[in-house]
Design a protein around this motif. Structure first.
Motif, PDB file in Angstrom:
ATOM      1  N   SER A  53       0.864  -1.243   0.077  1.00  0.00           N
ATOM      2  CA  SER A  53       0.209  -0.072  -0.093  1.00  0.00           C
ATOM      3  C   SER A  53       0.836   1.132   0.076  1.00  0.00           C
ATOM      4  O   SER A  53       0.699   2.236   0.907  1.00  0.00           O
ATOM      5  N   ALA A  54       1.793   1.389  -0.988  1.00  0.00           N
ATOM      6  CA  ALA A  54       2.642   2.432  -1.053  1.00  0.00           C
ATOM      7  C   ALA A  54       2.536   3.100  -2.267  1.00  0.00           C
ATOM      8  O   ALA A  54       2.053   2.862  -3.245  1.00  0.00           O
ATOM      9  N   ARG A  55       3.066   4.507  -2.179  1.00  0.00           N
ATOM     10  CA  ARG A  55       2.939   5.305  -3.481  1.00  0.00           C
ATOM     11  C   ARG A  55       4.073   4.899  -4.414  1.00  0.00           C
ATOM     12  O   ARG A  55       5.325   5.117  -3.873  1.00  0.00           O
ATOM     13  N   PRO A  56       3.914   4.460  -5.604  1.00  0.00           N
ATOM     14  CA  PRO A  56       4.996   4.239  -6.232  1.00  0.00           C
ATOM     15  C   PRO A  56       5.673   5.438  -6.721  1.00  0.00           C
ATOM     16  O   PRO A  56       7.034   5.576  -6.789  1.00  0.00           O
ATOM     17  N   GLU A  57       5.179   6.650  -7.047  1.00  0.00           N
ATOM     18  CA  GLU A  57       5.757   7.872  -7.126  1.00  0.00           C
ATOM     19  C   GLU A  57       5.233   9.079  -6.081  1.00  0.00           C
ATOM     20  O   GLU A  57       4.048   9.054  -5.804  1.00  0.00           O
ATOM     21  N   PRO A  58       6.259   9.591  -5.593  1.00  0.00           N
ATOM     22  CA  PRO A  58       6.120  10.409  -4.292  1.00  0.00           C
ATOM     23  C   PRO A  58       4.968  11.471  -4.729  1.00  0.00           C
ATOM     24  O   PRO A  58       4.309  11.821  -4.028  1.00  0.00           O
ATOM     25  N   GLY A  59       5.010  12.081  -5.958  1.00  0.00           N
ATOM     26  CA  GLY A  59       4.017  13.126  -6.396  1.00  0.00           C
ATOM     27  C   GLY A  59       2.655  12.577  -6.735  1.00  0.00           C
ATOM     28  O   GLY A  59       1.563  13.318  -6.986  1.00  0.00           O
ATOM     29  N   ARG A  61      -0.838  10.817  -5.739  1.00  0.00           N
ATOM     30  CA  ARG A  61      -1.557  10.805  -4.491  1.00  0.00           C
ATOM     31  C   ARG A  61      -2.520   9.328  -4.498  1.00  0.00           C
ATOM     32  O   ARG A  61      -3.548   9.349  -4.151  1.00  0.00           O
ATOM     33  N   ARG A  62      -1.945   8.463  -4.989  1.00  0.00           N
ATOM     34  CA  ARG A  62      -2.397   7.081  -5.219  1.00  0.00           C
ATOM     35  C   ARG A  62      -1.500   6.061  -4.898  1.00  0.00           C
ATOM     36  O   ARG A  62      -0.092   5.869  -4.959  1.00  0.00           O
ATOM     37  N   THR A  63      -2.080   4.726  -4.146  1.00  0.00           N
ATOM     38  CA  THR A  63      -1.345   3.874  -3.762  1.00  0.00           C
ATOM     39  C   THR A  63      -1.536   2.441  -4.601  1.00  0.00           C
ATOM     40  O   THR A  63      -2.601   2.174  -4.979  1.00  0.00           O
ATOM     41  N   ALA A  64      -0.599   1.770  -4.677  1.00  0.00           N
ATOM     42  CA  ALA A  64      -0.602   0.338  -5.179  1.00  0.00           C
ATOM     43  C   ALA A  64      -0.406  -0.588  -4.327  1.00  0.00           C
ATOM     44  O   ALA A  64       0.109  -0.323  -3.194  1.00  0.00           O
ATOM     45  N   ASP A  65      -1.045  -1.774  -4.516  1.00  0.00           N
ATOM     46  CA  ASP A  65      -1.172  -2.555  -3.350  1.00  0.00           C
ATOM     47  C   ASP A  65       0.192  -3.491  -3.138  1.00  0.00           C
ATOM     48  O   ASP A  65       0.488  -3.741  -1.853  1.00  0.00           O
ATOM     49  N   LEU A  66       1.079  -3.708  -4.059  1.00  0.00           N
ATOM     50  CA  LEU A  66       2.420  -4.149  -3.838  1.00  0.00           C
ATOM     51  C   LEU A  66       3.093  -3.342  -4.923  1.00  0.00           C
ATOM     52  O   LEU A  66       2.999  -2.810  -6.020  1.00  0.00           O
ATOM     53  N   VAL A  67       4.220  -2.782  -4.235  1.00  0.00           N
ATOM     54  CA  VAL A  67       5.367  -1.939  -4.959  1.00  0.00           C
ATOM     55  C   VAL A  67       6.717  -2.440  -4.984  1.00  0.00           C
ATOM     56  O   VAL A  67       7.259  -2.596  -3.870  1.00  0.00           O
ATOM     57  N   PHE A  68       7.168  -2.656  -6.249  1.00  0.00           N
ATOM     58  CA  PHE A  68       8.557  -3.265  -6.483  1.00  0.00           C
ATOM     59  C   PHE A  68       9.426  -1.813  -6.919  1.00  0.00           C
ATOM     60  O   PHE A  68       9.468  -1.662  -8.213  1.00  0.00           O
TER      61      PHE A  68
END
Length: 152
Positions: A53-59, A61-68
């Protein structure tokens, strides 16, 4: 604790049609759903590590369930109802106008998120909650491993 209600029978300060509906809506998880958790567990068992549940890109304002992050792969496990699955979505019978518009907005936001991430060099993987978890995990693992071997 009893909720106060307006003259329409709605909980005060809420758009929900009733106190029961409001409690039901509050119980819906936005993360750590069963399909998401199963996929995460299987991906982790394959030796891959990720952000949850992280933002792939800092700018963004949406989160992905898994971020690599190093591989620039963002994974979304979409619920059939909330994201308008073509196989399983059924329009609600109560307040259908509101909910149908909400689902349309969700789908549009999903497409916008996909495009923004692609423009930033990310690969977006989307899975429906009804897809077999093993197959999703296999595809995620293969994609991340392949992307790790390619210089970004």
């Amino acid at each position: 604790m009893e909720e106060s209600a307006t003259w329409e029978g709605r909980p005060e300060g809420s758009w929900a049609s009733s106190a029961g509906r409001r409690r039901n809506m509050q119980a819906i998880r936005s993360r750590d759903t069963k399909p998401e958790f199963l996929i995460r567990r299987l991906v982790h068992a394959r030796g891959l590590r990720y952000r949850v549940s992280a933002r792939p890109e800092p700018g963004l304002r949406r989160t992905a369930d898994l971020v690599f992050r190093p591989a620039k792969v963002a994974v979304f496990v979409d619920g059939c109802y909330w994201h308008g699955c073509p196989e399983h979505y059924q329009a609600p019978k109560v307040n259908s106008g509101y909910w149908s518009e909400k689902i349309v907005r969700n789908v549009a936001r999903d497409r916008d998120t996909d495009q923004r991430l692609r423009d930033a060099g990310w690969l977006v993987l989307r899975f429906w909650e009804h897809e077999p978890s093993e197959e999703c995990a296999d595809r995620i693992a293969a994609t991340v491993i392949a992307r790790r071997g390619v210089k970004q």
